[in-house]
Design a protein around this motif. Structure first.
Motif, PDB file in Angstrom:
ATOM      1  N   ASP A 129       0.811  -1.221   0.000  1.00  0.00           N
ATOM      2  CA  ASP A 129       0.000   0.000   0.000  1.00  0.00           C
ATOM      3  C   ASP A 129       0.847   1.274   0.000  1.00  0.00           C
ATOM      4  O   ASP A 129       0.332   2.364  -0.217  1.00  0.00           O
ATOM      5  CB  ASP A 129      -0.934   0.024   1.212  1.00  0.00           C
ATOM      6  CG  ASP A 129      -2.045  -1.009   1.109  1.00  0.00           C
ATOM      7  OD1 ASP A 129      -2.323  -1.468  -0.019  1.00  0.00           O
ATOM      8  OD2 ASP A 129      -2.632  -1.351   2.155  1.00  0.00           O
ATOM      9  N   VAL A 130       2.140   1.138   0.267  1.00  0.00           N
ATOM     10  CA  VAL A 130       3.027   2.305   0.300  1.00  0.00           C
ATOM     11  C   VAL A 130       3.323   2.715  -1.134  1.00  0.00           C
ATOM     12  O   VAL A 130       3.834   1.936  -1.925  1.00  0.00           O
ATOM     13  CB  VAL A 130       4.325   2.001   1.065  1.00  0.00           C
ATOM     14  CG1 VAL A 130       5.267   3.196   1.012  1.00  0.00           C
ATOM     15  CG2 VAL A 130       4.022   1.608   2.503  1.00  0.00           C
ATOM     16  N   GLN A 131       2.979   3.980  -1.469  1.00  0.00           N
ATOM     17  CA  GLN A 131       3.187   4.468  -2.830  1.00  0.00           C
ATOM     18  C   GLN A 131       4.525   5.155  -3.013  1.00  0.00           C
ATOM     19  O   GLN A 131       5.123   5.076  -4.075  1.00  0.00           O
ATOM     20  CB  GLN A 131       2.064   5.443  -3.212  1.00  0.00           C
ATOM     21  CG  GLN A 131       0.707   4.796  -3.282  1.00  0.00           C
ATOM     22  CD  GLN A 131      -0.372   5.816  -3.574  1.00  0.00           C
ATOM     23  OE1 GLN A 131      -0.376   6.916  -3.021  1.00  0.00           O
ATOM     24  NE2 GLN A 131      -1.303   5.441  -4.440  1.00  0.00           N
ATOM     25  N   ALA A 132       4.980   5.885  -1.963  1.00  0.00           N
ATOM     26  CA  ALA A 132       6.230   6.628  -2.087  1.00  0.00           C
ATOM     27  C   ALA A 132       6.707   7.079  -0.719  1.00  0.00           C
ATOM     28  O   ALA A 132       5.955   7.068   0.260  1.00  0.00           O
ATOM     29  CB  ALA A 132       6.046   7.846  -2.990  1.00  0.00           C
ATOM     30  N   VAL A 133       7.961   7.500  -0.667  1.00  0.00           N
ATOM     31  CA  VAL A 133       8.519   8.184   0.495  1.00  0.00           C
ATOM     32  C   VAL A 133       8.588   9.648   0.106  1.00  0.00           C
ATOM     33  O   VAL A 133       9.148   9.998  -0.935  1.00  0.00           O
ATOM     34  CB  VAL A 133       9.913   7.642   0.856  1.00  0.00           C
ATOM     35  CG1 VAL A 133      10.532   8.459   1.973  1.00  0.00           C
ATOM     36  CG2 VAL A 133       9.830   6.178   1.239  1.00  0.00           C
ATOM     37  N   LYS A 134       7.985  10.531   0.907  1.00  0.00           N
ATOM     38  CA  LYS A 134       7.885  11.947   0.564  1.00  0.00           C
ATOM     39  C   LYS A 134       8.697  12.785   1.547  1.00  0.00           C
ATOM     40  O   LYS A 134       8.652  12.562   2.749  1.00  0.00           O
ATOM     41  CB  LYS A 134       6.419  12.370   0.618  1.00  0.00           C
ATOM     42  CG  LYS A 134       6.163  13.802   0.279  1.00  0.00           C
ATOM     43  CD  LYS A 134       4.674  14.091   0.358  1.00  0.00           C
ATOM     44  CE  LYS A 134       4.387  15.562   0.175  1.00  0.00           C
ATOM     45  NZ  LYS A 134       2.961  15.846   0.375  1.00  0.00           N
ATOM     46  N   VAL A 135       9.441  13.739   1.012  1.00  0.00           N
ATOM     47  CA  VAL A 135      10.239  14.655   1.817  1.00  0.00           C
ATOM     48  C   VAL A 135       9.650  16.051   1.672  1.00  0.00           C
ATOM     49  O   VAL A 135       9.353  16.492   0.565  1.00  0.00           O
ATOM     50  CB  VAL A 135      11.709  14.664   1.335  1.00  0.00           C
ATOM     51  CG1 VAL A 135      12.524  15.678   2.091  1.00  0.00           C
ATOM     52  CG2 VAL A 135      12.310  13.283   1.457  1.00  0.00           C
ATOM     53  N   THR A 136       9.456  16.744   2.798  1.00  0.00           N
ATOM     54  CA  THR A 136       9.005  18.139   2.744  1.00  0.00           C
ATOM     55  C   THR A 136      10.068  19.011   3.396  1.00  0.00           C
ATOM     56  O   THR A 136      10.590  18.680   4.458  1.00  0.00           O
ATOM     57  CB  THR A 136       7.649  18.353   3.460  1.00  0.00           C
ATOM     58  OG1 THR A 136       7.783  17.964   4.820  1.00  0.00           O
ATOM     59  CG2 THR A 136       6.551  17.556   2.801  1.00  0.00           C
ATOM     60  N   LEU A 137      10.378  20.097   2.731  1.00  0.00           N
ATOM     61  CA  LEU A 137      11.365  21.056   3.222  1.00  0.00           C
ATOM     62  C   LEU A 137      10.739  22.435   3.288  1.00  0.00           C
ATOM     63  O   LEU A 137      10.108  22.878   2.329  1.00  0.00           O
ATOM     64  CB  LEU A 137      12.576  21.108   2.293  1.00  0.00           C
ATOM     65  CG  LEU A 137      13.354  19.817   2.102  1.00  0.00           C
ATOM     66  CD1 LEU A 137      14.363  19.977   0.983  1.00  0.00           C
ATOM     67  CD2 LEU A 137      14.050  19.435   3.385  1.00  0.00           C
ATOM     68  N   ARG A 138      10.894  23.097   4.415  1.00  0.00           N
ATOM     69  CA  ARG A 138      10.470  24.487   4.542  1.00  0.00           C
ATOM     70  C   ARG A 138      11.549  25.196   5.350  1.00  0.00           C
ATOM     71  O   ARG A 138      11.791  24.860   6.504  1.00  0.00           O
ATOM     72  CB  ARG A 138       9.120  24.582   5.253  1.00  0.00           C
ATOM     73  CG  ARG A 138       8.578  26.009   5.253  1.00  0.00           C
ATOM     74  CD  ARG A 138       7.248  26.112   5.943  1.00  0.00           C
ATOM     75  NE  ARG A 138       7.478  25.930   7.379  1.00  0.00           N
ATOM     76  CZ  ARG A 138       6.540  25.587   8.239  1.00  0.00           C
ATOM     77  NH1 ARG A 138       5.324  25.362   7.845  1.00  0.00           N
ATOM     78  NH2 ARG A 138       6.819  25.457   9.524  1.00  0.00           N
ATOM     79  N   GLU A 139      12.184  26.146   4.743  1.00  0.00           N
ATOM     80  CA  GLU A 139      13.259  26.883   5.411  1.00  0.00           C
ATOM     81  C   GLU A 139      12.697  28.191   5.962  1.00  0.00           C
ATOM     82  O   GLU A 139      11.575  28.568   5.690  1.00  0.00           O
ATOM     83  CB  GLU A 139      14.398  27.164   4.432  1.00  0.00           C
ATOM     84  CG  GLU A 139      15.051  25.916   3.861  1.00  0.00           C
ATOM     85  CD  GLU A 139      15.683  25.017   4.905  1.00  0.00           C
ATOM     86  OE1 GLU A 139      16.188  25.524   5.933  1.00  0.00           O
ATOM     87  OE2 GLU A 139      15.673  23.808   4.705  1.00  0.00           O
ATOM     88  N   GLY A 140      13.503  28.885   6.751  1.00  0.00           N
ATOM     89  CA  GLY A 140      13.090  30.165   7.300  1.00  0.00           C
ATOM     90  C   GLY A 140      13.277  30.185   8.801  1.00  0.00           C
ATOM     91  O   GLY A 140      14.116  29.474   9.362  1.00  0.00           O
ATOM     92  N   VAL A 141      12.471  31.017   9.478  1.00  0.00           N
ATOM     93  CA  VAL A 141      12.588  31.176  10.919  1.00  0.00           C
ATOM     94  C   VAL A 141      12.254  29.862  11.637  1.00  0.00           C
ATOM     95  O   VAL A 141      12.905  29.479  12.596  1.00  0.00           O
ATOM     96  CB  VAL A 141      11.649  32.303  11.415  1.00  0.00           C
ATOM     97  CG1 VAL A 141      11.706  32.427  12.927  1.00  0.00           C
ATOM     98  CG2 VAL A 141      12.029  33.613  10.756  1.00  0.00           C
ATOM     99  N   ASN A 142      11.222  29.194  11.174  1.00  0.00           N
ATOM    100  CA  ASN A 142      10.811  27.921  11.765  1.00  0.00           C
ATOM    101  C   ASN A 142      10.942  26.818  10.713  1.00  0.00           C
ATOM    102  O   ASN A 142       9.962  26.421  10.105  1.00  0.00           O
ATOM    103  CB  ASN A 142       9.370  28.031  12.268  1.00  0.00           C
ATOM    104  CG  ASN A 142       8.950  26.826  13.058  1.00  0.00           C
ATOM    105  OD1 ASN A 142       9.770  26.034  13.497  1.00  0.00           O
ATOM    106  ND2 ASN A 142       7.651  26.674  13.238  1.00  0.00           N
ATOM    107  N   PRO A 143      12.166  26.304  10.507  1.00  0.00           N
ATOM    108  CA  PRO A 143      12.362  25.329   9.436  1.00  0.00           C
ATOM    109  C   PRO A 143      11.660  24.008   9.738  1.00  0.00           C
ATOM    110  O   PRO A 143      11.526  23.608  10.891  1.00  0.00           O
ATOM    111  CB  PRO A 143      13.873  25.140   9.387  1.00  0.00           C
ATOM    112  CG  PRO A 143      14.346  25.507  10.732  1.00  0.00           C
ATOM    113  CD  PRO A 143      13.399  26.555  11.241  1.00  0.00           C
ATOM    114  N   ARG A 144      11.197  23.367   8.679  1.00  0.00           N
ATOM    115  CA  ARG A 144      10.570  22.052   8.813  1.00  0.00           C
ATOM    116  C   ARG A 144      11.175  21.131   7.760  1.00  0.00           C
ATOM    117  O   ARG A 144      11.127  21.415   6.577  1.00  0.00           O
ATOM    118  CB  ARG A 144       9.070  22.171   8.626  1.00  0.00           C
ATOM    119  CG  ARG A 144       8.392  20.825   8.665  1.00  0.00           C
ATOM    120  CD  ARG A 144       6.896  20.927   8.511  1.00  0.00           C
ATOM    121  NE  ARG A 144       6.341  20.030   9.487  1.00  0.00           N
ATOM    122  CZ  ARG A 144       5.409  20.310  10.351  1.00  0.00           C
ATOM    123  NH1 ARG A 144       4.880  21.492  10.366  1.00  0.00           N
ATOM    124  NH2 ARG A 144       4.980  19.426  11.193  1.00  0.00           N
TER     125      ARG A 144
END
Length: 189
Positions: A129-144
């Motif tokens: 059932d696993v379709q993909a591994v996803k990476v999310t990047l958000r830079e700035g004051v509060n990076p994620r």
């Protein structure tokens, strides 16, 4: 979040421990808040009873209303916050593991939550059932910087710990290794 393989079939099971509330920074802040709040609370009691309970200062000279009363309020609020922090650490909120088992064709995501009937948060999936591994990047004051599993018919499931973000190199290595292990595409990089 260091990946490690376990079991007799080294290449068939990937288990990733997830650090929860039991990290150094939480112990540090719980200790600081506890000591500070206790000092404020004892200063308040000292100003009310005119008996010194603190070895490093003399709060008996404070007027109870308003100074001692305000210190008592801050001390009480701080002790409540410290209690919450110590309980969070003792319950190890957010701690758990991600386990990927090719042999059984299963994925298990486990986390500890708040006490109650839903204390154990478990998600069991089939690797198909696993379709993909996803990476999310958000830079700035509060990076994620987060790692997710994309699963058929479900929301994306977070795999990374909450708190201090992983370095970009760690995140890339973790995501690439997991995508390779599960034989699924990598999204977001």
């Amino acid at each position: 979040m260091a990946a490690q393989t376990t079991s007799s079939s080294e290449s068939l099971v990937l288990r990733q421990p997830v650090l929860g509330a039991r990290r150094f920074s939480n112990y540090f802040w719980a200790t600081v808040v506890s000591v500070g709040a206790t000092g404020f609370f004892l200063a308040s009691i000292s100003s009310y009873t005119k008996t010194n309970f603190l070895p490093f200062s003399d709060p008996t000279q404070l007027v109870f209303v308003p100074q001692g009363l305000v210190m008592g309020f801050y001390g009480t609020a701080g002790l409540l916050l410290a209690t919450y922090l110590w309980l969070t650490i003792s319950w190890d909120l957010g701690g758990g593991y991600n386990e990927f088992n090719k042999e059984k064709g299963e994925v298990k995501i486990f986390r500890w939550g708040f006490p109650g009937k839903n204390r154990k948060v478990e998600v069991d999936l089939k690797t198909s059932d696993v379709q993909a591994v996803k990476v999310t990047l958000r830079e700035g004051v509060n990076p994620r910087r987060s790692l997710y599993l994309k699963v058929k018919g479900m929301r994306d499931i977070p795999l990374t710990r909450v708190g201090q973000p992983m370095t970009l190199a760690e995140l890339e290595n973790e995501a690439a290794g997991l995508a390779k292990f599960l034989s699924v595409p990598l999204e977001g990089l």
